[in-house]
Design a protein around this motif. Structure first.
Motif, PDB file in Angstrom:
ATOM      1  N   SER A 378      -0.742  -1.531   1.120  1.00 39.23           N
ATOM      2  CA  SER A 378      -1.652  -1.365   2.258  1.00 39.23           C
ATOM      3  C   SER A 378      -1.844   0.113   2.579  1.00 39.23           C
ATOM      4  O   SER A 378      -1.102   0.973   2.073  1.00 39.23           O
ATOM      5  CB  SER A 378      -1.137  -2.120   3.485  1.00 39.23           C
ATOM      6  N   ALA A 379      -2.852   0.395   3.401  1.00 34.31           N
ATOM      7  CA  ALA A 379      -3.149   1.790   3.745  1.00 34.31           C
ATOM      8  C   ALA A 379      -3.704   1.854   5.165  1.00 34.31           C
ATOM      9  O   ALA A 379      -4.876   2.152   5.383  1.00 34.31           O
ATOM     10  CB  ALA A 379      -4.141   2.389   2.752  1.00 34.31           C
ATOM     11  N   PRO A 380      -2.849   1.594   6.184  1.00 35.61           N
ATOM     12  CA  PRO A 380      -3.356   1.689   7.552  1.00 35.61           C
ATOM     13  C   PRO A 380      -3.790   3.122   7.848  1.00 35.61           C
ATOM     14  O   PRO A 380      -3.119   4.060   7.409  1.00 35.61           O
ATOM     15  CB  PRO A 380      -2.143   1.280   8.405  1.00 35.61           C
ATOM     16  N   TYR A 381      -4.888   3.272   8.568  1.00 39.28           N
ATOM     17  CA  TYR A 381      -5.464   4.608   8.844  1.00 39.28           C
ATOM     18  C   TYR A 381      -5.630   5.425   7.550  1.00 39.28           C
ATOM     19  O   TYR A 381      -5.601   6.656   7.575  1.00 39.28           O
ATOM     20  CB  TYR A 381      -4.590   5.387   9.831  1.00 39.28           C
ATOM     21  N   GLY A 382      -5.741   4.735   6.412  1.00 40.95           N
ATOM     22  CA  GLY A 382      -5.935   5.444   5.150  1.00 40.95           C
ATOM     23  C   GLY A 382      -4.675   6.099   4.593  1.00 40.95           C
ATOM     24  O   GLY A 382      -4.743   6.842   3.611  1.00 40.95           O
ATOM     25  N   VAL A 383      -3.514   5.812   5.192  1.00 47.63           N
ATOM     26  CA  VAL A 383      -2.255   6.392   4.678  1.00 47.63           C
ATOM     27  C   VAL A 383      -1.617   5.364   3.740  1.00 47.63           C
ATOM     28  O   VAL A 383      -1.288   4.248   4.151  1.00 47.63           O
ATOM     29  CB  VAL A 383      -1.289   6.737   5.843  1.00 47.63           C
ATOM     30  N   TYR A 384      -1.456   5.742   2.481  1.00 48.23           N
ATOM     31  CA  TYR A 384      -1.032   4.772   1.476  1.00 48.23           C
ATOM     32  C   TYR A 384       0.447   4.377   1.614  1.00 48.23           C
ATOM     33  O   TYR A 384       1.334   5.236   1.704  1.00 48.23           O
ATOM     34  CB  TYR A 384      -1.283   5.325   0.064  1.00 48.23           C
ATOM     35  N   CYS A 385       0.716   3.087   1.604  1.00 42.72           N
ATOM     36  CA  CYS A 385       2.093   2.562   1.664  1.00 42.72           C
ATOM     37  C   CYS A 385       2.345   1.737   0.393  1.00 42.72           C
ATOM     38  O   CYS A 385       1.744   0.655   0.234  1.00 42.72           O
ATOM     39  CB  CYS A 385       2.270   1.639   2.866  1.00 42.72           C
ATOM     40  N   PRO A 386       3.211   2.210  -0.494  1.00 42.14           N
ATOM     41  CA  PRO A 386       3.459   1.489  -1.759  1.00 42.14           C
ATOM     42  C   PRO A 386       4.390   0.299  -1.541  1.00 42.14           C
ATOM     43  O   PRO A 386       5.543   0.278  -2.005  1.00 42.14           O
ATOM     44  CB  PRO A 386       4.127   2.564  -2.630  1.00 42.14           C
ATOM     45  N   ILE A 387       3.873  -0.712  -0.849  1.00 39.58           N
ATOM     46  CA  ILE A 387       4.716  -1.818  -0.371  1.00 39.58           C
ATOM     47  C   ILE A 387       5.444  -2.522  -1.523  1.00 39.58           C
ATOM     48  O   ILE A 387       6.634  -2.828  -1.427  1.00 39.58           O
ATOM     49  CB  ILE A 387       3.861  -2.832   0.430  1.00 39.58           C
ATOM     50  N   GLU A 388       4.714  -2.778  -2.629  1.00 35.92           N
ATOM     51  CA  GLU A 388       5.365  -3.572  -3.687  1.00 35.92           C
ATOM     52  C   GLU A 388       6.520  -2.786  -4.316  1.00 35.92           C
ATOM     53  O   GLU A 388       7.546  -3.358  -4.679  1.00 35.92           O
ATOM     54  CB  GLU A 388       4.342  -4.081  -4.714  1.00 35.92           C
ATOM     55  N   ARG A 389       6.363  -1.463  -4.422  1.00 36.89           N
ATOM     56  CA  ARG A 389       7.467  -0.654  -4.974  1.00 36.89           C
ATOM     57  C   ARG A 389       8.630  -0.608  -3.993  1.00 36.89           C
ATOM     58  O   ARG A 389       9.795  -0.713  -4.384  1.00 36.89           O
ATOM     59  CB  ARG A 389       6.964   0.765  -5.305  1.00 36.89           C
ATOM     60  N   TRP A 390       8.311  -0.491  -2.702  1.00 40.80           N
ATOM     61  CA  TRP A 390       9.388  -0.484  -1.709  1.00 40.80           C
ATOM     62  C   TRP A 390      10.147  -1.818  -1.710  1.00 40.80           C
ATOM     63  O   TRP A 390      11.378  -1.842  -1.637  1.00 40.80           O
ATOM     64  CB  TRP A 390       8.822  -0.208  -0.302  1.00 40.80           C
ATOM     65  N   ILE A 391       9.408  -2.917  -1.815  1.00 38.06           N
ATOM     66  CA  ILE A 391      10.110  -4.221  -1.831  1.00 38.06           C
ATOM     67  C   ILE A 391      11.032  -4.287  -3.054  1.00 38.06           C
ATOM     68  O   ILE A 391      12.179  -4.739  -2.961  1.00 38.06           O
ATOM     69  CB  ILE A 391       9.116  -5.406  -1.826  1.00 38.06           C
ATOM     70  N   ALA A 392      10.538  -3.804  -4.201  1.00 35.14           N
ATOM     71  CA  ALA A 392      11.367  -3.812  -5.421  1.00 35.14           C
ATOM     72  C   ALA A 392      12.631  -2.973  -5.203  1.00 35.14           C
ATOM     73  O   ALA A 392      13.748  -3.396  -5.541  1.00 35.14           O
ATOM     74  CB  ALA A 392      10.559  -3.276  -6.600  1.00 35.14           C
ATOM     75  N   GLU A 393      12.478  -1.796  -4.604  1.00 34.74           N
ATOM     76  CA  GLU A 393      13.652  -0.930  -4.391  1.00 34.74           C
ATOM     77  C   GLU A 393      14.620  -1.558  -3.384  1.00 34.74           C
ATOM     78  O   GLU A 393      15.844  -1.484  -3.551  1.00 34.74           O
ATOM     79  CB  GLU A 393      13.195   0.470  -3.950  1.00 34.74           C
ATOM     80  N   LEU A 394      14.076  -2.200  -2.366  1.00 38.62           N
ATOM     81  CA  LEU A 394      14.947  -2.863  -1.382  1.00 38.62           C
ATOM     82  C   LEU A 394      15.667  -4.054  -2.025  1.00 38.62           C
ATOM     83  O   LEU A 394      16.821  -4.348  -1.697  1.00 38.62           O
ATOM     84  CB  LEU A 394      14.119  -3.322  -0.171  1.00 38.62           C
TER      85      LEU A 394
END
Ligand SMILES: C[S@@+](CC[C@H](N)C(=O)[O-])C[C@H]1O[C@@H](n2cnc3c(N)ncnc32)[C@H](O)[C@@H]1O
Length: 433
Positions: A378-394
């Motif tokens: 996702s990218a709220p306010y256009g700021v990119y959040c690499p959610i799938e990579r973060w979930i993998a790392e978590l």
């Protein structure tokens, strides 16, 4: 008013099943042609046929246990039942969990079910029209006559309901026709739009009888496939369920809320208002939203989270530096936006909550278990959040050992009318260990 629907009846089900192309994950639209899945329209995240395919590829057997920690309307649970596989679904939205539990009552006698429905209909027809009062959302969403019929059905159900499976299935039938009988439009993701009227509205008594016919046909169909349900449902929180329960989970298939500001708590506000569970939008937080993982800015602003407290949580330790950079950037960017949305705390709380769920999954999963998460960034306010990579790392930090992301589709690449131009994607996150 039109009195037709495109839902196929029993004879068509087999034909429709074989016609559907099995894509890599599909959507709930595919499920609307399938028995039981079609009893309630919900934003499911994937199709039943894709779930079936994954379970077959993983060689999941009838002595295994399959878990969906974000069970929703129960696509995974229902597929497992058709394959005779034990399953567990966790769902924190109380009304969604009730819908899911009702779908798992497919072993109810079709005759007892239709007799109960018939008595509700007979009782409803006896009701004298009275002055009907509902909250404004409901009053604005129906023609007077239609609301009188729905109210008669509701009153009849309330007077006859006895907590039996057939009474619960009739509750579901009535809940399921509230949109098709309303003049209000439904936006993407089931947000109700009372200001946008639709042309095609079905007369309530006809819609009710038709829905009863569909459920009855599906009960027969399912009972010809399987003898009993091996599904369990916990109407509770995926962030905490494992402390009280020990399971031996072989496989997890799930689609969590995305960190994209979609408010799952609001999805059934219309139905909840009709039944009197809530009076309006402001009740939704206490009744539903506070029980869900944080994935909308309404949620994070109502909870008044402190960003530094969220970042200090042990649960986000594995991604703390990068998450901190992103959410601090979001905190800065928000100052230049009129709405000042709480995306910075939303994203931090989302990661904390997903991490808590992964820790629970580690407790209940067997060593070597397999998971598939249908997920998007996702990218709220256009700021990119690499959610799938973060979930993998978590997930690795929680004790799983391998992961792989398989992109299925691009999102937000047609720039027209978009709030930002960050390319996004959606896909399958495969996790093992
Ligand atoms: C994408 S939907 C899943 C839909 C599901 N695959 C289906 O077949 O309908 C995500 C679900 O997660 C639920 N949810 C959110 N927070 C939760 C939590 N803390 N515990 C359990 N379920 C939660 C939401 O209410 C929503 O129904």
């Amino acid at each position: 008013m039109q009195t037709q629907t495109n839902l196929p009846l029993f004879e068509d089900i087999v034909a429709v099943r074989s016609k559907i192309e099995v894509s890599r994950s599909g959507s709930f639209v595919d499920n609307l042609a399938l028995p039981i899945h079609r009893w309630f329209r919900y934003s499911a995240g994937f199709s039943a046929q894709w779930v079936e395919q994954v379970l077959a590829e993983w060689k999941i057997k009838q002595d295994h246990l399959v878990l969906d920690p974000f069970a929703g309307s129960g696509t995974v649970s229902v597929v497992c039942d058709t394959m005779g596989i034990p399953s567990l679904g966790i769902e924190a939205h109380p009304v969604v969990a009730r819908i899911l539990k009702a779908k798992l009552l497919w072993n109810t006698s079709p005759e007892r079910f239709s007799a109960f429905a018939e008595s509700v209909l007979t009782e409803a027809k006896k009701q004298n029209p009275i002055k009907i009062e509902y909250p404004p959302l409901i009053m604005r969403s129906y023609e007077q006559e239609a609301l009188a019929s729905l109210h008669a059905l509701k009153s009849a159900w309330v007077s006859l309901q006895d907590k039996s499976p057939e009474s619960e299935l009739v509750w579901l039938a009535l809940t399921a026709i509230l949109r098709s009988t309303s003049t209000a439009g439904t936006a993407q993701w089931q947000y109700i739009l009372p200001n946008k009227t639709k042309k095609r509205v079905i007369e309530p008594l006809f819609a009710f009888q038709q829905q009863i016919g569909i459920i009855k046909a599906d009960l027969r169909w399912m009972q010809a496939q399987s003898k009993q349900s091996y599904a369990n449902v916990v109407a509770g929180d995926a962030r905490t369920f494992a402390s009280e329960n020990k399971y031996n989970v072989e496989a997890v298939i799930t689609s969590p809320p995305y960190a994209n500001n979609y408010d799952y708590a609001d999805a059934l506000r219309f139905e909840m208002t009709f039944w009197g569970d809530v009076n309006g939008w402001s009740d939704i937080h206490d009744a539903v939203r506070r029980h869900l993982i944080v994935s909308s800015s309404q949620h994070s602003s109502r909870e008044r989270f402190v960003l530094e407290d969220l970042l200090a949580s042990d649960s986000v330790a594995a991604i703390r530096t990068e998450l901190g950079n992103v959410v601090h950037e979001l905190a800065d960017v928000r100052e230049s936006h009129g709405g000042k949305k709480h995306y910075h705390t939303m994203v931090a709380a989302y990661c904390r909550d997903i991490s808590l769920v992964l820790q629970q999954l580690r407790i209940v999963c067997k060593p070597g278990a397999r998971m598939c998460w249908v997920i998007g960034d996702s990218a709220p306010y256009g700021v990119y959040c690499p959610i799938e990579r973060w979930i993998a790392e978590l997930a690795m930090a929680a004790g799983f050992t391998d992961h792989r992301f398989e992109k299925l589709r691009d999102r937000n690449i047609k720039w027209k009318n978009r709030k930002h131009r960050v390319p996004l994607k959606e896909g399958l996150l495969w996790i093992e260990g």
